[in-house]
Write an enzyme that holds these catalytic residues in place. Structure first.
Site, PDB file in Angstrom:
ATOM      1  N   LYS A  71       0.059   7.138   7.252  1.00 12.43           N
ATOM      2  CA  LYS A  71       0.660   8.209   6.438  1.00 12.43           C
ATOM      3  C   LYS A  71      -0.084   9.507   6.703  1.00 12.43           C
ATOM      4  O   LYS A  71      -1.283   9.612   6.451  1.00 12.43           O
ATOM      5  CB  LYS A  71       0.616   7.858   4.952  1.00 12.43           C
ATOM      6  CG  LYS A  71       1.210   8.945   4.065  1.00 12.43           C
ATOM      7  CD  LYS A  71       1.531   8.444   2.671  1.00 12.43           C
ATOM      8  CE  LYS A  71       0.314   8.199   1.840  1.00 12.43           C
ATOM      9  NZ  LYS A  71       0.650   7.869   0.431  1.00 12.43           N
TER      10      LYS A  71
ATOM     11  N   ASP B 102       3.039   6.388 -11.063  1.00 16.20           N
ATOM     12  CA  ASP B 102       4.227   6.643 -10.236  1.00 16.20           C
ATOM     13  C   ASP B 102       4.870   5.329  -9.797  1.00 16.20           C
ATOM     14  O   ASP B 102       5.228   5.155  -8.626  1.00 16.20           O
ATOM     15  CB  ASP B 102       3.849   7.482  -9.015  1.00 16.20           C
ATOM     16  CG  ASP B 102       5.052   8.209  -8.413  1.00 16.20           C
ATOM     17  OD1 ASP B 102       6.081   8.337  -9.110  1.00 16.20           O
ATOM     18  OD2 ASP B 102       4.970   8.643  -7.257  1.00 16.20           O
TER      19      ASP B 102
ATOM     20  N   GLY C 144       9.300   6.786   7.851  1.00 19.01           N
ATOM     21  CA  GLY C 144       9.559   7.301   6.510  1.00 19.01           C
ATOM     22  C   GLY C 144       9.026   8.711   6.343  1.00 19.01           C
ATOM     23  O   GLY C 144       8.103   9.122   7.047  1.00 19.01           O
TER      24      GLY C 144
ATOM     25  N   VAL D 263       5.361   8.985   7.496  1.00 21.51           N
ATOM     26  CA  VAL D 263       4.721   7.711   7.789  1.00 21.51           C
ATOM     27  C   VAL D 263       5.170   7.235   9.169  1.00 21.51           C
ATOM     28  O   VAL D 263       6.362   7.248   9.481  1.00 21.51           O
ATOM     29  CB  VAL D 263       5.072   6.647   6.734  1.00 21.51           C
ATOM     30  CG1 VAL D 263       4.371   5.328   7.046  1.00 21.51           C
ATOM     31  CG2 VAL D 263       4.678   7.128   5.342  1.00 21.51           C
TER      32      VAL D 263
END
Length: 619
Positions: free
Chosen positions: A337, A445, A316, A323
């Site tokens: 990450k 978020d 990702g 990631v």
């Protein structure tokens, strides 16, 4: 004399770098198998394998430097060189059929045998010849250069960054960054996780075979694009040694002339830099509390777990960073990450997430397994967060994926029981943040990409980089509004007023996305402005058409009244007026049927509602 010393010292450091460094590696993700076949069936001329000055040391059985993974990547790259030439000559990214693929791999082994390399290399490292065959395994449907141009375009980042001599580290880094961007673009189009290798593979072939002016067989391109280390030359080593001795002699003269002042200044400057690096790292280490179970990882451990942060381990990427999937020595799967931002804002978000998530434990929150911070002259500042690996990815992957155009397979949509369970999981995670810890934590978020699913499709709320801890009984005013358009509560987006009801609004939007299969913000609407899912769903429900909010595939999957109750809770949570929204605790009770849902209060109509209302079914 004093001015000469830093220059000579820099030369010595550069020479030491030549001895200790290896080129940047961009690994070509290629797999194959060895089968007996006539070399005449292979459309690739493999004579370059013997003539190109590649370092064969890792693949020798008796080499002290033998490393299976290093050998595997080297062989994949050396074979990829021929496939890149085939692309340049034929405009085809893959070989025409299985017979030709098997013949090329067999011929590769014959060539390796002639170089006194082990006879089992191809069978050991190449185990799927079909990956090289046109149409059997492809990225985004790309088979030829015409397909590439149609999908990627004629002026991709690769075309502007990978054309020249890439032996310079800066030029190579620019090409590598361009490759990551194009690979991410292709994966975003394909959306099939099993094609990640092919997408990166095609990017490498295009850069080496089409873009670079020197061609794939040139060291000026292969060392960077294909990640091939070059064999050391005895003559060049002797030349470098002679230069070293000459510079050492000059250095002695300089030291005699200038005394110890220069050494002292250099050593002091170096000590200050080291102290600054240690202070940077130490500040973060103090934030990881041993009592939470979070671990301080070393950078070498993360590099080993992720295969050197290989592109093949990339799962990702986004504005925050990238990631990687990794495996620790004990077999534990992790997600690493790597934070992109190196400024103070990035430091603040990193520290914030470490401090907040290392203090909370809940089955519906993604736990922080550990973190890593490094700082030195060669790598600069780097920050990593380590989590448990979630095999089913994000909620976004499951509710917005389209059909697999390559294999013509329909990705199985989430069932109603799975959707119901995910919504309740998210509500429980948020309830813990708002009421289970003191002071309360506001996530800020909440969205589909920040809700991850484990192996049993249980939801975990993730990404606490923007989270804030509140003061008891007080709202939080901020001049820096953070979050994602479509999920932001109006009072927070307009006035910076942050309360627990801000998270409730975002949660309501997520409920509506899960129930309808539609995105929070519809940019393709026929109206003159984007359509919010909250406006669309509210108009349908107020018109008595709640069933139309439900995604068609789940309308017959459960009790209609319960599904409509979830839609109503989503609309109530995402009401534009703060006072009409329930707390997350009350929202959870409504979802579980423990308390009744109040009558939906009116709300201001969206701009352009006359035309919007007549075409609401088209969202």
């Amino acid at each position: 004399m004093n001015k000469s010393f830093p220059l000579l010292l820099s030369c010595l450091f550069f020479i030491s770098f030549l001895f200790s460094s290896s080129p940047s590696h961009v690994y070509a993700a290629v797999n194959a198998t060895s089968n007996a076949s006539s070399s005449t069936l292979c459309p690739i001329d493999l004579t370059y394998v013997r003539t190109f000055p590649w370092d064969t040391t890792p693949c020798h059985d008796d080499s002290s430097q033998h490393n299976e993974e290093h050998c595997r990547q080297t062989l994949l790259s050396i074979f990829g060189m021929g496939v890149a030439r085939h692309l340049k000559d034929t405009s085809s990214f893959q070989l025409p059929n299985i017979a030709s693929s098997e013949a090329c791999l067999a011929q590769l082994q014959v060539t390796l045998n002639s170089m006194s390399l082990p006879s089992s290399l191809v069978s050991q490292y190449f185990n799927d010849s079909t990956q090289f065959v046109t149409g059997l395994s492809s990225c985004a449907g790309i088979m030829t250069m015409d397909d590439w141009t149609r999908i990627v375009g004629r002026n991709s980042p690769l075309d502007s960054s990978c054309g020249g001599d890439l032996t310079d580290l800066t030029a190579c880094q620019g090409c590598l960054n361009a490759g990551l961007k194009v690979t991410s673009q292709l994966e975003g189009i394909d959306r099939n996780a099993s094609h990640q290798n092919e997408c990166f593979y095609f990017t490498v072939l295009y850069a080496a075979g089409i873009v670079n002016e020197f061609g794939p067989e040139s060291p000026k391109s292969a060392t960077c694009i294909l990640g091939l280390a070059l064999a050391s030359s005895g003559r060049s080593k002797r030349w470098v040694l002679q230069l070293v001795f000459a510079l050492l002699g000059a250095l002695v003269v300089v030291l005699v002339g200038s005394g110890s002042v220069v050494i002292y200044l250099w050593w002091t400057r170096r000590k200050r830099r080291r102290a600054a690096h240690e202070e940077y790292v130490g500040g973060f280490k103090a934030k990881v509390k041993p009592s939470t179970g979070a671990i301080w990882f070393g950078i070498q451990e993360l590099e080993r777990a992720t295969n050197g942060f290989s592109q093949r381990n990339l799962i990702g990427c986004g504005g925050y960073g990238v990631v990687y999937k990794g495996v620790l020595l004990d077999g534990t799967q992790i997600a690493v990450k790597k934070i992109n931002d190196t400024d103070s804002k990035g430091d603040e978000e990193f520290s914030n997430e470490v401090e907040i998530i290392s203090n909370i434990k809940h089955r519906n929150l993604l736990p922080l397994r550990g973190c890593c911070v490094t700082s030195d002259d060669s790598r600069g500042k780097q920050r990593f967060l380590v989590y448990d690996y979630m095999p089913n990815g994000s909620l976004d992957d499951h509710i917005f994926l389209e059909s697999d155009r390559i294999n013509r397979k329909r990705i199985q949509p989430l069932s109603w029981p799975q959707r119901k369970s995910i919504i309740l999981d998210v509500a429980k995670g948020l309830a813990y943040l708002h009421y289970g810890v003191k002071p309360a934590i506001y996530h800020r978020d909440i969205k589909a990409t920040n809700i991850l699913l484990d192996g049993e499709l249980k939801a975990r709320v993730a990404d606490f980089g923007l989270a804030k801890q509140s003061k008891e009984g007080q709202s939080h005013l901020t001049t820096r509004v953070a979050g994602t358009h479509g999920y932001l509560a109006p009072e927070y987006a307009l006035y910076g007023q942050l309360t627990e009801k801000s998270d409730v609004y975002s949660f309501g939007v997520v409920i509506l996305e899960i129930m309808s299969g539609k995105k929070a913000l519809d940019m393709s609407s026929t109206s003159s402005r984007p359509v919010l899912i909250t406006d669309w769903a509210w108009i349908l429900v107020k018109a008595g058409r709640t069933e139309e909010v439900l995604e068609e595939c789940i309308r017959e999957g459960g009790v209609r009244g319960i599904m409509e109750r979830f839609v109503q809770v989503g609309i109530l949570c995402s009401h534009v007026m703060v006072a009409f929204r329930p707390t997350i605790a009350d929202a959870l009770k409504m979802l579980e049927g423990d308390i009744d849902i109040p009558e939906l209060p009116d709300r201001p109509l969206p701009l352009g509602h006359e035309s919007f209302g007549s075409s609401v079914h088209m969202i």
